[in-house]
Design a protein around this motif. Sequence first.
Motif, PDB file in Angstrom:
ATOM      1  N   ALA A 157     -30.676 -12.350 -23.573  1.00  0.00           N
ATOM      2  CA  ALA A 157     -31.544 -12.253 -24.707  1.00  0.00           C
ATOM      3  C   ALA A 157     -32.527 -13.220 -25.187  1.00  0.00           C
ATOM      4  N   LYS A 158     -31.316 -14.424 -26.003  1.00  0.00           N
ATOM      5  CA  LYS A 158     -31.705 -15.887 -26.302  1.00  0.00           C
ATOM      6  C   LYS A 158     -32.760 -16.355 -25.746  1.00  0.00           C
ATOM      7  N   THR A 159     -32.425 -16.278 -24.706  1.00  0.00           N
ATOM      8  CA  THR A 159     -33.719 -17.186 -24.140  1.00  0.00           C
ATOM      9  C   THR A 159     -34.495 -16.242 -24.082  1.00  0.00           C
ATOM     10  N   LEU A 160     -34.965 -15.026 -23.911  1.00  0.00           N
ATOM     11  CA  LEU A 160     -36.130 -13.839 -24.415  1.00  0.00           C
ATOM     12  C   LEU A 160     -36.782 -14.401 -25.316  1.00  0.00           C
ATOM     13  N   ALA A 161     -35.569 -14.256 -26.535  1.00  0.00           N
ATOM     14  CA  ALA A 161     -36.293 -14.585 -28.183  1.00  0.00           C
ATOM     15  C   ALA A 161     -37.061 -15.507 -27.678  1.00  0.00           C
ATOM     16  N   GLY A 178     -41.366 -25.366 -33.975  1.00  0.00           N
ATOM     17  CA  GLY A 178     -39.818 -24.992 -33.426  1.00  0.00           C
ATOM     18  C   GLY A 178     -39.552 -23.779 -33.892  1.00  0.00           C
ATOM     19  N   VAL A 179     -37.685 -23.599 -33.476  1.00  0.00           N
ATOM     20  CA  VAL A 179     -37.241 -22.625 -33.287  1.00  0.00           C
ATOM     21  C   VAL A 179     -35.955 -21.921 -33.948  1.00  0.00           C
ATOM     22  N   ASP A 180     -35.889 -21.606 -35.076  1.00  0.00           N
ATOM     23  CA  ASP A 180     -33.689 -21.021 -35.065  1.00  0.00           C
ATOM     24  C   ASP A 180     -33.078 -19.496 -34.157  1.00  0.00           C
ATOM     25  N   VAL A 181     -32.580 -19.537 -33.852  1.00  0.00           N
ATOM     26  CA  VAL A 181     -31.539 -18.848 -33.205  1.00  0.00           C
ATOM     27  C   VAL A 181     -31.033 -18.423 -34.446  1.00  0.00           C
ATOM     28  N   LEU A 182     -30.370 -16.980 -33.700  1.00  0.00           N
ATOM     29  CA  LEU A 182     -28.727 -16.874 -34.723  1.00  0.00           C
ATOM     30  C   LEU A 182     -28.310 -15.694 -33.260  1.00  0.00           C
ATOM     31  N   VAL A 183     -26.667 -15.919 -32.697  1.00  0.00           N
ATOM     32  CA  VAL A 183     -26.250 -15.035 -32.163  1.00  0.00           C
ATOM     33  C   VAL A 183     -25.490 -15.020 -32.465  1.00  0.00           C
ATOM     34  N   ILE A 184     -25.248 -13.089 -32.404  1.00  0.00           N
ATOM     35  CA  ILE A 184     -24.175 -12.681 -32.819  1.00  0.00           C
ATOM     36  C   ILE A 184     -23.712 -11.545 -31.794  1.00  0.00           C
ATOM     37  N   SER A 185     -22.533 -12.344 -30.551  1.00  0.00           N
ATOM     38  CA  SER A 185     -22.017 -11.657 -29.881  1.00  0.00           C
ATOM     39  C   SER A 185     -19.913 -11.459 -30.196  1.00  0.00           C
ATOM     40  N   TYR A 190     -22.926 -18.027 -33.661  1.00  0.00           N
ATOM     41  CA  TYR A 190     -23.564 -18.969 -33.929  1.00  0.00           C
ATOM     42  C   TYR A 190     -24.757 -19.439 -33.777  1.00  0.00           C
ATOM     43  N   GLU A 191     -25.392 -20.016 -34.657  1.00  0.00           N
ATOM     44  CA  GLU A 191     -26.699 -20.872 -34.866  1.00  0.00           C
ATOM     45  C   GLU A 191     -26.929 -21.817 -34.100  1.00  0.00           C
ATOM     46  N   GLN A 192     -28.408 -22.200 -34.247  1.00  0.00           N
ATOM     47  CA  GLN A 192     -29.248 -22.937 -33.274  1.00  0.00           C
ATOM     48  C   GLN A 192     -30.698 -23.630 -33.417  1.00  0.00           C
TER      49      GLN A 192
END
Length: 205
Positions: A157-161, A178-185, A190-192
């Motif tokens: 899902a992160k890759t798709l976003a 660029g892109v900021d990502v927040l992954v909540i599992s 984590y943020e990347q």
Amino acid sequence: MEALPGTTVGIKVDGGVVLAAEKRVAYQLYLMSKSGKKVYLILDKMGLASAGLMADMQTLARIIEAEMRLYELDSGISPKVQTVAKTLSYILYERRLFPYYAEILVGGIDEEGSHLYTLDPIGAIIEDNYSALGSGTQLAISIIEAEYKPDMKVEDAKTLAIKALYAAMKRDASSGDGVDVLVISKDKTYEQTYSVGDIEKMFSK
């Protein structure tokens, strides 16, 4: 109402939620910054992402974080994702005559599972599996709709976003840099941050 500048996306899957946004801060024809942050961790397992005017995004993030910290202290329990979204909806609706110039995604995990909510500038609220907001919406959502599966892994899902935002960045003048990502599992949060070069390498194969 015209599309707000920038692009942000949210994707909910069984194992968690991904919130992501590009980093360009633009106003009409002016590029204000290439390092804007439009994704915010609010609580341990909840966050928001937005498109629109940077000052309004930051203000709303501070307000809702403060409100939820007070909620935790007063009630002794962690708020549900729906509680965060509804509280933010009330805040937006109270300002409906002079609305905040921002569209918001609220996502996270609670004891009921993963959730993603979309809010417009005056507080209308919708829960969905995925969403895209801002001036690059049509470009981003077309990628997500073609490839989304509810049972996909959080990392997929992160890759798709990121792929959806990459499509918007290539064609929308208000999105980029660029892109900021927040992954909540369930296991971790984590943020990347990914540079344009990082993203091009991901999808150049």
